[in-house]
Design an enzyme around this catalytic site. Structure first.
Site, PDB file in Angstrom:
ATOM      1  N   TYR A  16       0.820  -1.220   0.000  1.00 17.93           N
ATOM      2  CA  TYR A  16       0.000   0.000   0.000  1.00 17.93           C
ATOM      3  C   TYR A  16       0.853   1.269   0.000  1.00 17.93           C
ATOM      4  CZ  TYR A  16      -4.237  -2.672   0.433  1.00 17.93           C
ATOM      5  OH  TYR A  16      -5.281  -3.522   0.172  1.00 17.93           O
ATOM      6  N   TYR A 144     -14.218  -4.958   3.299  1.00 15.33           N
ATOM      7  CA  TYR A 144     -12.837  -5.327   2.946  1.00 15.33           C
ATOM      8  C   TYR A 144     -12.524  -6.659   3.622  1.00 15.33           C
ATOM      9  CZ  TYR A 144      -7.793  -5.531   2.613  1.00 15.33           C
ATOM     10  OH  TYR A 144      -6.521  -5.965   2.357  1.00 15.33           O
ATOM     11  N   ASP A 232     -16.559 -12.208   9.197  1.00 12.80           N
ATOM     12  CA  ASP A 232     -15.130 -11.913   9.067  1.00 12.80           C
ATOM     13  C   ASP A 232     -14.725 -11.086  10.287  1.00 12.80           C
ATOM     14  OD1 ASP A 232     -12.651 -10.876   8.587  1.00 12.80           O
ATOM     15  OD2 ASP A 232     -13.077 -10.146   6.562  1.00 12.80           O
ATOM     16  N   LYS A 261      -5.073 -11.732  12.580  1.00  7.81           N
ATOM     17  CA  LYS A 261      -4.495 -10.568  13.262  1.00  7.81           C
ATOM     18  C   LYS A 261      -4.169 -10.800  14.754  1.00  7.81           C
ATOM     19  CE  LYS A 261      -6.250  -6.973  10.149  1.00  7.81           C
ATOM     20  NZ  LYS A 261      -5.061  -6.404   9.554  1.00  7.81           N
TER      21      LYS A 261
HETATM   22  C1  LIG Z   1     -11.899  -7.475   8.107  1.00 13.58           C
HETATM   23  C2  LIG Z   1     -10.645  -7.934   7.445  1.00 13.58           C
HETATM   24  N1  LIG Z   1     -10.628  -9.106   6.800  1.00 13.58           N
HETATM   25  C3  LIG Z   1      -9.515  -9.570   6.191  1.00 13.58           C
HETATM   26  C4  LIG Z   1      -8.351  -8.840   6.205  1.00 13.58           C
HETATM   27  C5  LIG Z   1      -7.124  -9.369   5.510  1.00 13.58           C
HETATM   28  O1  LIG Z   1      -6.190  -9.744   6.453  1.00 13.58           O
HETATM   29  P1  LIG Z   1      -4.641  -9.962   6.038  1.00 13.58           P
HETATM   30  O2  LIG Z   1      -4.112  -8.598   5.750  1.00 13.58           O
HETATM   31  O3  LIG Z   1      -4.031 -10.579   7.242  1.00 13.58           O
HETATM   32  O4  LIG Z   1      -4.633 -10.839   4.846  1.00 13.58           O
HETATM   33  C6  LIG Z   1      -8.315  -7.612   6.872  1.00 13.58           C
HETATM   34  C7  LIG Z   1      -7.082  -6.822   6.901  1.00 13.58           C
HETATM   35  O5  LIG Z   1      -7.037  -5.697   7.304  1.00 13.58           O
HETATM   36  C8  LIG Z   1      -9.500  -7.135   7.503  1.00 13.58           C
HETATM   37  O6  LIG Z   1      -9.536  -5.973   8.135  1.00 13.58           O
END
Ligand SMILES: Cc1ncc(COP(=O)(O)O)c(C=O)c1O
Length: 425
Positions: A16, A144, A232, A261
């Protein structure tokens, strides 16, 4: 320029990052608790938990100890045909902590892969059950879910994924309104495999928050139309919203739950996708080709699992969700005064997440209006803040002290004031 930044520019390509214009890189030499120590001797508070990952704080001794002990015992082994204590114990713990109704844990490496696993399992679940027509996923504006192709397809394409649209599978993307969801579910009766949502807070969209009632209504609609509910919780999981999982704030049970995370306390890459027993059962067969053919080299890496277990112990012992909520409340009570400022649209909070949204002619991650905020964030050196377009936010780790939270709030006040001055120039 620091020598390390110079060497970096010769060999590294950052995520990014527009390298043509963003030339400043801050070399970090170490980190403890909420503080990053920079190479020039200065310090900076990690108010965004290093991309929402670092949960308890940097270099927590319990996590470092678990990492070191496990590395000396069993560093890695493939997870097909083998198992090990950290993976099994972590799965048991996750299933206890998660909303009820989930029974099996599939490990992967990061948030995007946790989502890919969820999407693939949901899709094949319907195939295995003979409902081949259920091929569509319903998802939301602003969503996202990661940067791999499946995750991109269910994310809002604007602005990150526009270039890839012709390569992605079609989805039904809707505003977060119950009437919109209800009518699409009726129109596409028996064609929808699942609904994917970031419960309570859409992170990358700019910390956009919705009430738990929306999740309850969505769950009810999924029940009515026999559609899988995929949560998610890559960002919202492990206490960020003031509850261990956001779904628990709404007292709903997802069919599939994606986490990453904060799972390892944010210090190693590990992810998990939790599913209901029926989904797992749908893949059982005498035919080998009916199995879930998905895996990654580091699936259930023992070191990652051991650290995650230590992190889950801390989460329970220290009541991390409550700690984060207290930090969020402290930030919010200081920042809400900003709503008196005519250029501020809203100050909002959910658990340990606090966001200040500026009024803007153009919203979104690449909004012009966000440029002043970005510049103002760079000007103040004490606190690491990275706005999402016209939204300035904080999501610090649970070790953040009252005094540190005051400093974060002060820096955010400063950034808002400075950005207004910059806009006038
Ligand atoms: C809600 C959500 N799902 C999936 C992801 C993707 O995670 P990663 O960056 O560990 O692939 C993120 C990343 O910020 C996220 O905020």
């Amino acid at each position: 320029m620091h020598a390390l930044s110079h060497r970096d520019q010769q060999v590294c390509w950052h995520p990014y990052t527009q390298h043509q214009t963003d030339r400043i890189l801050l070399p970090v030499v170490s980190a403890q608790q909420a503080t990053l120590n920079l190479a020039d001797g200065s310090q900076c508070l990690d108010a965004i938990s290093s991309w929402w990952a670092v949960l308890h704080g940097h270099a927590r001794p319990e996590l470092v100890e678990a990492l070191s002990t496990q590395a000396q015992t069993l560093d890695h082994v493939l997870f097909a045909g083998f198992t090990h204590e950290p993976a099994v114990q972590l799965a048991e713990t996750l299933l206890q902590l998660a909303p009820s109704g989930l029974n099996k844990v599939f490990y992967s490496d990061n948030g995007s892969t946790a989502v890919e696993v969820g999407l693939k399992a949901a899709y094949q679940y319907w195939l295995r059950r003979g409902e081949k027509q259920r091929q569509l996923f319903l998802c939301f504006d602003g969503g996202y879910h990661g940067d791999t192709f499946g995750a991109m397809a269910v994310g809002d394409p604007d602005p990150f994924f526009l270039d890839f649209q012709s390569l992605m599978f079609p989805t039904l993307r809707l505003p977060m309104r119950v009437d919109a969801v209800a009518s699409v579910m009726e129109r596409h009766e028996n064609q929808i495999a699942g609904v994917l949502i970031e419960p309570l807070v859409q992170g990358a969209a700019g910390m956009c928050m919705h009430p738990p009632e929306f999740l309850q209504q969505l769950r009810a609609l999924c029940n009515q139309h026999r559609i899988l509910f995929l949560a998610d919780e890559v960002m919202t999981g492990f206490g960020r919203t003031g509850h261990t999982f956001a779904c628990q704030a709404a007292q709903i049970q997802p069919d599939i739950l994606c986490v990453a995370k904060g799972l390892t306390g944010g210090i190693l890459p590990l992810a998990a996708t939790l599913v209901r027993e029926e989904i797992y059962q749908a893949f059982l067969s005498e035919e080998r080709n009916q199995a879930f053919f998905h895996g990654h080299t580091f699936t259930a890496n023992p070191i990652g699992c051991a650290v995650a277990l230590a992190s889950m112990k801390l989460l329970q012992k220290e009541q991390t969700a409550k700690r984060l909520e207290r930090i969020g409340q402290q930030l919010f009570s200081s920042l809400r005064k900003l709503e008196d400022c005519p250029q501020v649209k809203e100050v909002r909070q959910c658990g340990g997440i606090v966001a200040v949204e500026m009024k803007a002619a153009d919203a979104g991650y690449l909004a012009q209006s966000g440029a002043a905020l970005r510049q103002a964030c760079r000007q103040q050196k004490e606190v690491l803040l990275r706005p999402l377009g016209n939204v300035l936010y904080a999501m610090p780790p649970s070790c953040t002290t009252k005094e540190e939270a005051n400093r974060i709030a002060a820096a955010m006040h400063q950034v808002v004031q400075d950005s207004l001055l910059l806009q006038q120039d």
